[in-house]
Motif scaffolding. Structure first.
Motif, PDB file in Angstrom:
ATOM      1  N   GLY A 177      -8.941 -20.315  -1.549  1.00 21.04           N
ATOM      2  CA  GLY A 177      -7.717 -19.671  -1.085  1.00 21.04           C
ATOM      3  C   GLY A 177      -6.663 -19.750  -2.166  1.00 21.04           C
ATOM      4  N   SER A 178      -5.796 -20.711  -2.057  1.00 20.48           N
ATOM      5  CA  SER A 178      -4.758 -20.930  -3.066  1.00 20.48           C
ATOM      6  C   SER A 178      -5.204 -22.027  -4.029  1.00 20.48           C
ATOM      7  N   LEU A 179      -5.513 -21.632  -5.265  1.00 17.52           N
ATOM      8  CA  LEU A 179      -5.880 -22.629  -6.275  1.00 17.52           C
ATOM      9  C   LEU A 179      -4.698 -23.523  -6.607  1.00 17.52           C
ATOM     10  N   THR A 180      -3.495 -22.963  -6.537  1.00 17.10           N
ATOM     11  CA  THR A 180      -2.294 -23.755  -6.807  1.00 17.10           C
ATOM     12  C   THR A 180      -2.181 -24.907  -5.813  1.00 17.10           C
ATOM     13  N   ALA A 181      -2.417 -24.613  -4.538  1.00 17.62           N
ATOM     14  CA  ALA A 181      -2.350 -25.659  -3.514  1.00 17.62           C
ATOM     15  C   ALA A 181      -3.450 -26.695  -3.719  1.00 17.62           C
ATOM     16  N   PHE A 182      -4.638 -26.234  -4.097  1.00 19.34           N
ATOM     17  CA  PHE A 182      -5.747 -27.158  -4.351  1.00 19.34           C
ATOM     18  C   PHE A 182      -5.398 -28.129  -5.472  1.00 19.34           C
ATOM     19  N   TYR A 183      -4.815 -27.606  -6.544  1.00 19.08           N
ATOM     20  CA  TYR A 183      -4.451 -28.467  -7.665  1.00 19.08           C
ATOM     21  C   TYR A 183      -3.245 -29.345  -7.346  1.00 19.08           C
ATOM     22  N   CYS A 184      -2.393 -28.903  -6.436  1.00 13.77           N
ATOM     23  CA  CYS A 184      -1.288 -29.765  -5.989  1.00 13.77           C
ATOM     24  C   CYS A 184      -1.836 -30.972  -5.231  1.00 13.77           C
ATOM     25  N   VAL A 185      -2.808 -30.738  -4.350  1.00 17.53           N
ATOM     26  CA  VAL A 185      -3.445 -31.825  -3.611  1.00 17.53           C
ATOM     27  C   VAL A 185      -4.134 -32.783  -4.564  1.00 17.53           C
ATOM     28  N   THR A 192      -9.015 -30.445   3.696  1.00 13.68           N
ATOM     29  CA  THR A 192      -8.025 -31.305   4.345  1.00 13.68           C
ATOM     30  C   THR A 192      -8.554 -32.732   4.520  1.00 13.68           C
ATOM     31  N   THR A 193      -9.816 -32.844   4.957  1.00 10.83           N
ATOM     32  CA  THR A 193     -10.395 -34.180   5.136  1.00 10.83           C
ATOM     33  C   THR A 193     -10.503 -34.904   3.808  1.00 10.83           C
ATOM     34  N   PHE A 194     -10.959 -34.198   2.786  1.00  9.51           N
ATOM     35  CA  PHE A 194     -11.055 -34.788   1.449  1.00  9.51           C
ATOM     36  C   PHE A 194      -9.694 -35.274   0.962  1.00  9.51           C
ATOM     37  N   GLY A 195      -8.682 -34.416   1.055  1.00 12.39           N
ATOM     38  CA  GLY A 195      -7.361 -34.772   0.548  1.00 12.39           C
ATOM     39  C   GLY A 195      -6.741 -35.941   1.280  1.00 12.39           C
ATOM     40  N   ILE A 196      -6.789 -35.928   2.600  1.00 12.67           N
ATOM     41  CA  ILE A 196      -6.143 -36.981   3.393  1.00 12.67           C
ATOM     42  C   ILE A 196      -6.906 -38.301   3.288  1.00 12.67           C
ATOM     43  N   ALA A 197      -8.256 -38.238   3.340  1.00  8.08           N
ATOM     44  CA  ALA A 197      -9.054 -39.474   3.271  1.00  8.08           C
ATOM     45  C   ALA A 197      -8.840 -40.192   1.944  1.00  8.08           C
ATOM     46  N   PHE A 198      -8.845 -39.450   0.851  1.00  4.07           N
ATOM     47  CA  PHE A 198      -8.637 -40.083  -0.452  1.00  4.07           C
ATOM     48  C   PHE A 198      -7.196 -40.526  -0.647  1.00  4.07           C
ATOM     49  N   THR A 199      -6.259 -39.826  -0.033  1.00  5.49           N
ATOM     50  CA  THR A 199      -4.860 -40.258  -0.122  1.00  5.49           C
ATOM     51  C   THR A 199      -4.679 -41.603   0.564  1.00  5.49           C
ATOM     52  N   VAL A 200      -5.282 -41.774   1.733  1.00  5.51           N
ATOM     53  CA  VAL A 200      -5.212 -43.064   2.426  1.00  5.51           C
ATOM     54  C   VAL A 200      -5.847 -44.151   1.565  1.00  5.51           C
ATOM     55  N   PRO A 206       1.362 -44.832   5.253  1.00  3.07           N
ATOM     56  CA  PRO A 206       1.748 -43.665   6.062  1.00  3.07           C
ATOM     57  C   PRO A 206       2.669 -42.701   5.337  1.00  3.07           C
ATOM     58  N   ILE A 207       3.527 -43.216   4.456  1.00  2.00           N
ATOM     59  CA  ILE A 207       4.444 -42.338   3.725  1.00  2.00           C
ATOM     60  C   ILE A 207       3.661 -41.406   2.795  1.00  2.00           C
ATOM     61  N   CYS A 208       2.760 -41.983   1.999  1.00  2.00           N
ATOM     62  CA  CYS A 208       1.959 -41.172   1.072  1.00  2.00           C
ATOM     63  C   CYS A 208       1.047 -40.210   1.820  1.00  2.00           C
ATOM     64  N   SER A 209       0.484 -40.681   2.925  1.00  2.00           N
ATOM     65  CA  SER A 209      -0.403 -39.819   3.712  1.00  2.00           C
ATOM     66  C   SER A 209       0.359 -38.659   4.330  1.00  2.00           C
ATOM     67  N   CYS A 243      -1.137 -30.259   2.575  1.00  2.76           N
ATOM     68  CA  CYS A 243      -2.289 -29.594   3.185  1.00  2.76           C
ATOM     69  C   CYS A 243      -1.845 -28.599   4.253  1.00  2.76           C
ATOM     70  N   GLY A 244      -0.802 -28.963   5.013  1.00  2.00           N
ATOM     71  CA  GLY A 244      -0.283 -28.055   6.034  1.00  2.00           C
ATOM     72  C   GLY A 244       0.271 -26.778   5.434  1.00  2.00           C
ATOM     73  N   ILE A 245       1.005 -26.909   4.324  1.00  3.31           N
ATOM     74  CA  ILE A 245       1.534 -25.725   3.631  1.00  3.31           C
ATOM     75  C   ILE A 245       0.384 -24.865   3.115  1.00  3.31           C
ATOM     76  N   TRP A 246      -0.635 -25.526   2.556  1.00  2.00           N
ATOM     77  CA  TRP A 246      -1.807 -24.814   2.051  1.00  2.00           C
ATOM     78  C   TRP A 246      -2.493 -24.025   3.174  1.00  2.00           C
ATOM     79  N   MET A 247      -2.763 -24.705   4.287  1.00  6.59           N
ATOM     80  CA  MET A 247      -3.466 -24.057   5.389  1.00  6.59           C
ATOM     81  C   MET A 247      -2.616 -22.980   6.060  1.00  6.59           C
ATOM     82  N   GLY A 248      -1.305 -23.131   5.983  1.00  6.82           N
ATOM     83  CA  GLY A 248      -0.423 -22.162   6.629  1.00  6.82           C
ATOM     84  C   GLY A 248      -0.143 -20.932   5.793  1.00  6.82           C
ATOM     85  N   THR A 249      -0.347 -21.018   4.487  1.00 10.72           N
ATOM     86  CA  THR A 249      -0.035 -19.895   3.602  1.00 10.72           C
ATOM     87  C   THR A 249      -1.290 -19.154   3.140  1.00 10.72           C
ATOM     88  N   ASN A 250      -2.193 -19.870   2.475  1.00  7.84           N
ATOM     89  CA  ASN A 250      -3.396 -19.226   1.947  1.00  7.84           C
ATOM     90  C   ASN A 250      -4.577 -20.191   2.073  1.00  7.84           C
TER      91      ASN A 250
END
Length: 306
Positions: free
Chosen positions: A190-198, A104-112, A151-154, A161-168
């Motif tokens: 967990g979910s490789l699909t979610a990882f690749y979506c991020v 989550t930190t990796f995904g959000i920090a790089f998105t910002v 803020p929109i992209c983040s 990330c929330g969907i990822w953490m909430g599902t798998n």
């Protein structure tokens, strides 16, 4: 004739193949040579980012800092600082909390960081393309509307990330086969699909920034950082395109080390390509940041507004 039995996964056969020995538990630790090298690199880049941020704050009233959008530069440096620090979460014994925080930190920090680069690119294009008095888009530029991209992209990435953490979500796993005689503690995605979506979302932002910056590369040079933004996005995309096949061909600690290296390399690429030329100008060629010279050469009145 003696019967041969396979050792359990947490054990391995001795040299004589007549006894099962307990495997040692291991992970990418700070005490390992590779862990020391990666942690030292992360801390060095963190320290360098803090120095650059301090330099920009000290020279915040100079034309070069104002012209390259002071607020966005601060946001980008802070996000890069988070990127370098988040790589330390990948080193050391993992637990459930660090497994979740890593991704989550990796995904959000790089998105910002990438969305800030996109906002800077749009600002550069608008600053040079919209110069006629009375144009409606001129007000959009002065109001700082391009900054709303961050803020929109983040928020979109945060939702993914929330969907990822909430599902798998990621969880602690063990790898008993990569290294002989060792059980490696790793974080399963967990979910490789979610990882690749991020990762894919980051790639789409980087590709958009690269395309826009590339199209703006021939604008006047004095305030135009589009060339540096283009090269930074090229480095970022190259690192992560290389990461995917290498990541799938490695296992155990090498896989974790590859992810840490990619985070550090892509972050360092952004830091060096975007801020290196500015630091050179501020420190080595301070005469270039003379306000009078900038006024003579370009549209300073347009850019000082932000």
């Amino acid at each position: 004739m003696e019967e041969c039995m396979k050792c359990p996964d947490h054990q391995y056969a001795n040299a004589q193949h007549n006894h099962c020995l307990q495997k040692d538990v291991t992970f990418l630790a700070y005490g390992d040579p590779l862990g020391k090298a990666l942690a030292g690199t992360a801390l060095s880049l963190t320290f360098l980012t803090v120095l650059i941020l301090g330099l920009f704050v000290k020279h915040r009233n100079t034309a070069i800092v104002k012209a390259h959008n002071r607020a966005l530069s601060y946001i980008l440096l802070t996000s890069l600082l988070s990127c370098f620090l988040c790589s330390l979460l990948f080193i050391g014994r993992p637990d459930q909390a660090t497994c979740v925080l890593r991704q989550t930190t990796f995904g959000i920090a790089f998105t910002v960081a990438i969305s800030t680069v996109l906002a800077k690119t749009i600002t550069v294009v608008l600053a040079f393309k919209i110069t006629a008095p009375g144009r409606r888009m001129r007000q959009v530029l002065v109001s700082g509307a391009p900054n709303s991209i961050i803020p929109i992209c983040s928020l979109i990435q945060l939702t993914l990330c929330g969907i990822w953490m909430g599902t798998n979500p990621p969880y602690i796993d063990t790898d008993a086969h990569s290294e002989h005689g060792h059980i490696i503690i790793v974080c399963n995605k967990g979910s490789l699909t979610a990882f690749y979506c991020v990762l894919g979302y980051l790639g789409s932002l980087a590709l958009g920034s690269f395309t826009l910056a590339f199209l703006a590369r021939n604008l006047p040079d004095t305030f135009n950082e589009a060339k540096y933004l283009t090269f930074s996005m090229l480095v970022f995309c190259s690192v992560w395109v290389t990461f995917l096949p290498v990541y799938h061909s490695t296992q155990g600690k090498a896989m974790v080390a590859m992810e840490v290296f990619s985070i550090l390399a892509s972050g360092a690429g952004l830091l060096g390509c975007i801020f290196g030329p500015k630091c050179y100008t501020i420190l080595i060629r301070p005469n270039k940041i003379s306000l009078h010279r900038f006024r003579d050469k370009t549209h300073l009145g347009e850019i000082k507004a932000f």
